[in-house]
Design a protein around this motif. Sequence first.
Motif, PDB file in Angstrom:
ATOM      1  N   VAL A   1       0.996  -1.185  -0.241  1.00 43.75           N
ATOM      2  CA  VAL A   1      -0.123   0.103  -0.083  1.00 43.75           C
ATOM      3  C   VAL A   1       0.920   1.428  -0.213  1.00 43.75           C
ATOM      4  CG1 VAL A   1      -1.520   1.452   1.543  1.00 43.75           C
ATOM      5  CG2 VAL A   1      -2.099  -0.971   1.087  1.00 43.75           C
ATOM      6  N   PHE A   2       1.969   1.262   0.810  1.00 41.28           N
ATOM      7  CA  PHE A   2       2.675   2.327   0.653  1.00 41.28           C
ATOM      8  C   PHE A   2       3.548   2.550  -0.446  1.00 41.28           C
ATOM      9  CE2 PHE A   2       2.387   2.909   5.309  1.00 41.28           C
ATOM     10  CZ  PHE A   2       2.602   4.181   5.409  1.00 41.28           C
ATOM     11  N   ARG A   3       3.959   1.540  -1.113  1.00 44.75           N
ATOM     12  CA  ARG A   3       4.612   1.381  -2.357  1.00 44.75           C
ATOM     13  C   ARG A   3       3.588   2.036  -3.411  1.00 44.75           C
ATOM     14  NH1 ARG A   3       6.960   2.141  -6.710  1.00 44.75           N
ATOM     15  NH2 ARG A   3       7.879   0.365  -8.004  1.00 44.75           N
ATOM     16  N   LEU A   4       2.211   1.623  -3.326  1.00 49.22           N
ATOM     17  CA  LEU A   4       1.507   2.051  -4.486  1.00 49.22           C
ATOM     18  C   LEU A   4       0.847   3.284  -4.349  1.00 49.22           C
ATOM     19  CD1 LEU A   4      -0.642  -1.321  -5.073  1.00 49.22           C
ATOM     20  CD2 LEU A   4       1.404  -0.241  -6.301  1.00 49.22           C
ATOM     21  N   ALA A   5       0.677   3.724  -2.778  1.00 50.32           N
ATOM     22  CA  ALA A   5      -0.121   4.906  -2.784  1.00 50.32           C
ATOM     23  C   ALA A   5       0.566   6.231  -2.012  1.00 50.32           C
ATOM     24  CB  ALA A   5      -1.432   4.695  -2.048  1.00 50.32           C
ATOM     25  N   TYR A   6       1.848   5.841  -1.510  1.00 50.40           N
ATOM     26  CA  TYR A   6       2.499   7.030  -0.837  1.00 50.40           C
ATOM     27  C   TYR A   6       2.555   8.174  -1.579  1.00 50.40           C
ATOM     28  CZ  TYR A   6       5.158   9.724   2.532  1.00 50.40           C
ATOM     29  OH  TYR A   6       5.824  10.832   3.416  1.00 50.40           O
ATOM     30  N   GLY A   7       2.373   9.464  -1.006  1.00 54.36           N
ATOM     31  CA  GLY A   7       2.414  10.743  -1.899  1.00 54.36           C
ATOM     32  C   GLY A   7       1.291  11.209  -2.293  1.00 54.36           C
ATOM     33  N   SER A   8       0.251  10.310  -2.470  1.00 54.05           N
ATOM     34  CA  SER A   8      -1.190  10.706  -2.591  1.00 54.05           C
ATOM     35  C   SER A   8      -1.820  10.624  -1.116  1.00 54.05           C
ATOM     36  CB  SER A   8      -1.660  10.415  -3.791  1.00 54.05           C
ATOM     37  OG  SER A   8      -3.082  10.561  -3.829  1.00 54.05           O
ATOM     38  N   LEU A   9      -2.126  11.378  -0.401  1.00 52.60           N
ATOM     39  CA  LEU A   9      -2.744  11.173   0.817  1.00 52.60           C
ATOM     40  C   LEU A   9      -4.109  10.538   0.657  1.00 52.60           C
ATOM     41  CD1 LEU A   9      -3.075  11.090   3.873  1.00 52.60           C
ATOM     42  CD2 LEU A   9      -3.743  13.455   3.913  1.00 52.60           C
ATOM     43  N   TRP A  10      -5.061  11.096  -0.188  1.00 52.11           N
ATOM     44  CA  TRP A  10      -6.319  10.718  -0.322  1.00 52.11           C
ATOM     45  C   TRP A  10      -6.420   9.100  -1.142  1.00 52.11           C
ATOM     46  CZ3 TRP A  10      -9.272  12.931   2.590  1.00 52.11           C
ATOM     47  CH2 TRP A  10      -9.314  14.343   2.725  1.00 52.11           C
ATOM     48  N   GLN A  11      -5.583   8.950  -2.129  1.00 51.09           N
ATOM     49  CA  GLN A  11      -5.296   7.671  -2.673  1.00 51.09           C
ATOM     50  C   GLN A  11      -5.083   6.673  -1.318  1.00 51.09           C
ATOM     51  OE1 GLN A  11      -2.684   7.248  -5.626  1.00 51.09           O
ATOM     52  NE2 GLN A  11      -3.437   5.144  -6.338  1.00 51.09           N
ATOM     53  N   TYR A  12      -4.079   6.871  -0.657  1.00 49.65           N
ATOM     54  CA  TYR A  12      -3.844   6.005   0.428  1.00 49.65           C
ATOM     55  C   TYR A  12      -4.685   5.791   1.532  1.00 49.65           C
ATOM     56  CZ  TYR A  12      -1.131   4.599   4.903  1.00 49.65           C
ATOM     57  OH  TYR A  12      -0.865   3.880   5.820  1.00 49.65           O
ATOM     58  N   LEU A  13      -5.466   6.952   1.858  1.00 48.57           N
ATOM     59  CA  LEU A  13      -6.498   6.802   2.606  1.00 48.57           C
ATOM     60  C   LEU A  13      -7.811   5.954   2.234  1.00 48.57           C
ATOM     61  CD1 LEU A  13      -6.732  10.215   4.522  1.00 48.57           C
ATOM     62  CD2 LEU A  13      -5.919   8.081   5.539  1.00 48.57           C
ATOM     63  N   GLY A  14      -8.036   5.976   0.983  1.00 47.52           N
ATOM     64  CA  GLY A  14      -9.060   5.225   0.023  1.00 47.52           C
ATOM     65  C   GLY A  14      -8.437   3.883   0.202  1.00 47.52           C
ATOM     66  N   ILE A  15      -7.327   3.486  -0.290  1.00 51.24           N
ATOM     67  CA  ILE A  15      -7.155   1.936  -0.419  1.00 51.24           C
ATOM     68  C   ILE A  15      -7.163   1.506   1.121  1.00 51.24           C
ATOM     69  CG2 ILE A  15      -4.951   0.735  -0.854  1.00 51.24           C
ATOM     70  CD1 ILE A  15      -4.120   2.471  -2.914  1.00 51.24           C
ATOM     71  N   ASN A  16      -6.593   1.971   1.993  1.00 56.85           N
ATOM     72  CA  ASN A  16      -6.876   1.641   3.321  1.00 56.85           C
ATOM     73  C   ASN A  16      -8.396   1.372   3.672  1.00 56.85           C
ATOM     74  OD1 ASN A  16      -4.232   0.736   4.974  1.00 56.85           O
ATOM     75  ND2 ASN A  16      -3.814   2.744   3.858  1.00 56.85           N
ATOM     76  N   LEU A  17      -9.289   2.418   3.534  1.00 54.13           N
ATOM     77  CA  LEU A  17     -10.398   2.188   3.876  1.00 54.13           C
ATOM     78  C   LEU A  17     -10.982   1.056   3.145  1.00 54.13           C
ATOM     79  CD1 LEU A  17     -12.780   3.988   5.058  1.00 54.13           C
ATOM     80  CD2 LEU A  17     -13.436   4.644   2.545  1.00 54.13           C
ATOM     81  N   VAL A  18     -10.928   0.821   2.050  1.00 53.15           N
ATOM     82  CA  VAL A  18     -11.306  -0.398   1.360  1.00 53.15           C
ATOM     83  C   VAL A  18     -10.635  -1.808   2.083  1.00 53.15           C
ATOM     84  CG1 VAL A  18     -11.422  -1.725  -0.716  1.00 53.15           C
ATOM     85  CG2 VAL A  18     -11.829   0.564  -0.847  1.00 53.15           C
ATOM     86  N   ILE A  19      -9.518  -1.673   2.278  1.00 51.78           N
ATOM     87  CA  ILE A  19      -8.775  -2.965   2.675  1.00 51.78           C
ATOM     88  C   ILE A  19      -9.404  -3.143   4.131  1.00 51.78           C
ATOM     89  CG2 ILE A  19      -6.611  -4.087   3.662  1.00 51.78           C
ATOM     90  CD1 ILE A  19      -5.253  -2.552   1.093  1.00 51.78           C
ATOM     91  N   ASP A  20      -9.060  -2.221   4.796  1.00 48.73           N
ATOM     92  CA  ASP A  20      -9.566  -2.243   6.372  1.00 48.73           C
ATOM     93  C   ASP A  20     -11.049  -2.804   6.705  1.00 48.73           C
ATOM     94  OD1 ASP A  20      -7.072  -1.637   7.106  1.00 48.73           O
ATOM     95  OD2 ASP A  20      -7.180   0.416   7.530  1.00 48.73           O
ATOM     96  N   TYR A  21     -11.699  -2.134   5.636  1.00 45.49           N
ATOM     97  CA  TYR A  21     -13.357  -2.571   5.798  1.00 45.49           C
ATOM     98  C   TYR A  21     -13.416  -4.156   5.501  1.00 45.49           C
ATOM     99  CZ  TYR A  21     -18.193  -3.105   4.447  1.00 45.49           C
ATOM    100  OH  TYR A  21     -19.382  -3.556   4.454  1.00 45.49           O
ATOM    101  N   LEU A  22     -12.625  -4.506   4.308  1.00 43.51           N
ATOM    102  CA  LEU A  22     -12.702  -5.731   4.052  1.00 43.51           C
ATOM    103  C   LEU A  22     -12.207  -6.949   5.343  1.00 43.51           C
ATOM    104  CD1 LEU A  22     -11.527  -5.796   0.328  1.00 43.51           C
ATOM    105  CD2 LEU A  22     -13.920  -6.272   1.140  1.00 43.51           C
ATOM    106  N   LEU A  23     -11.499  -6.306   6.007  1.00 40.79           N
ATOM    107  CA  LEU A  23     -10.877  -7.238   6.932  1.00 40.79           C
ATOM    108  C   LEU A  23     -11.716  -7.111   8.010  1.00 40.79           C
ATOM    109  CD1 LEU A  23      -8.507  -8.794   8.380  1.00 40.79           C
ATOM    110  CD2 LEU A  23      -7.502  -6.504   9.241  1.00 40.79           C
ATOM    111  N   ALA A  24     -12.326  -6.114   8.495  1.00 41.86           N
ATOM    112  CA  ALA A  24     -13.188  -5.870   9.550  1.00 41.86           C
ATOM    113  C   ALA A  24     -14.671  -6.497   9.394  1.00 41.86           C
ATOM    114  CB  ALA A  24     -13.519  -4.404   9.932  1.00 41.86           C
ATOM    115  N   PHE A  25     -15.137  -6.619   7.984  1.00 37.71           N
ATOM    116  CA  PHE A  25     -16.410  -7.475   8.180  1.00 37.71           C
ATOM    117  C   PHE A  25     -16.517  -8.724   7.354  1.00 37.71           C
ATOM    118  CE2 PHE A  25     -16.853  -2.564   8.972  1.00 37.71           C
ATOM    119  CZ  PHE A  25     -17.932  -2.844   9.999  1.00 37.71           C
ATOM    120  N   PRO A  26     -16.198  -8.456   6.073  1.00 37.59           N
ATOM    121  CA  PRO A  26     -16.296  -9.889   5.387  1.00 37.59           C
ATOM    122  C   PRO A  26     -15.321 -10.829   5.635  1.00 37.59           C
ATOM    123  CG  PRO A  26     -16.217  -8.326   3.484  1.00 37.59           C
ATOM    124  CD  PRO A  26     -16.107  -7.428   5.015  1.00 37.59           C
ATOM    125  N   VAL A  27     -14.138 -10.392   6.089  1.00 34.66           N
ATOM    126  CA  VAL A  27     -12.864 -11.442   6.362  1.00 34.66           C
ATOM    127  C   VAL A  27     -13.208 -11.817   7.661  1.00 34.66           C
ATOM    128  CG1 VAL A  27     -10.493 -11.661   6.610  1.00 34.66           C
ATOM    129  CG2 VAL A  27     -11.247 -10.439   4.513  1.00 34.66           C
TER     130      VAL A  27
END
Length: 150
Positions: A81-107
């Motif tokens: 995630v840092f490799r793909l999104a660091y430098g763009s705060l909104w992209q980083y937060l968006g990717i983490n939002l999706v990943i963390d949501y998936l971990l907290a609920f469906p996973v």
Amino acid sequence: MLRNIFRLCMMLISWSTLLLYPKRAFKRFLPVTIFVTGLVSILLVLSHPYKLWKVSGGTGTRIFNDLSFTLGPFFVTNLWVFRLAYGSLWQYLGINLVIDYLLAFPVTNLFKKINIYQLERLKPLYFFSIIYSYAIFAYGFHYYYQKTKR
């Protein structure tokens, strides 16, 4: 036994993706990944006495479960995630939002069904809030780490 094989495969598959990861980026994002892994490790240590979640089996199974997740998919995903999104705060937060949501609920629901772990006192929304806040701390840590390194 099947759960342990699943945990081991989860760890090996995630680490095998690092064969495609650039060495320079690994050195650059390793400190922040170690930092956020440390934060998660604190949560894992606190989870047992506060009964935040339950892992099937004894203490050894709990430790193996925690280590296989923390040093496997969590560690590697943070690097990617840092490799793909660091430098763009909104992209980083968006990717983490999706990943963390998936971990907290469906996973989490899937892991409950296959008897890996289940949340007890910690509700999925709180779990999501904690792990998403770790992502925000990690970004801030890396930003200031990079700034002081220069």
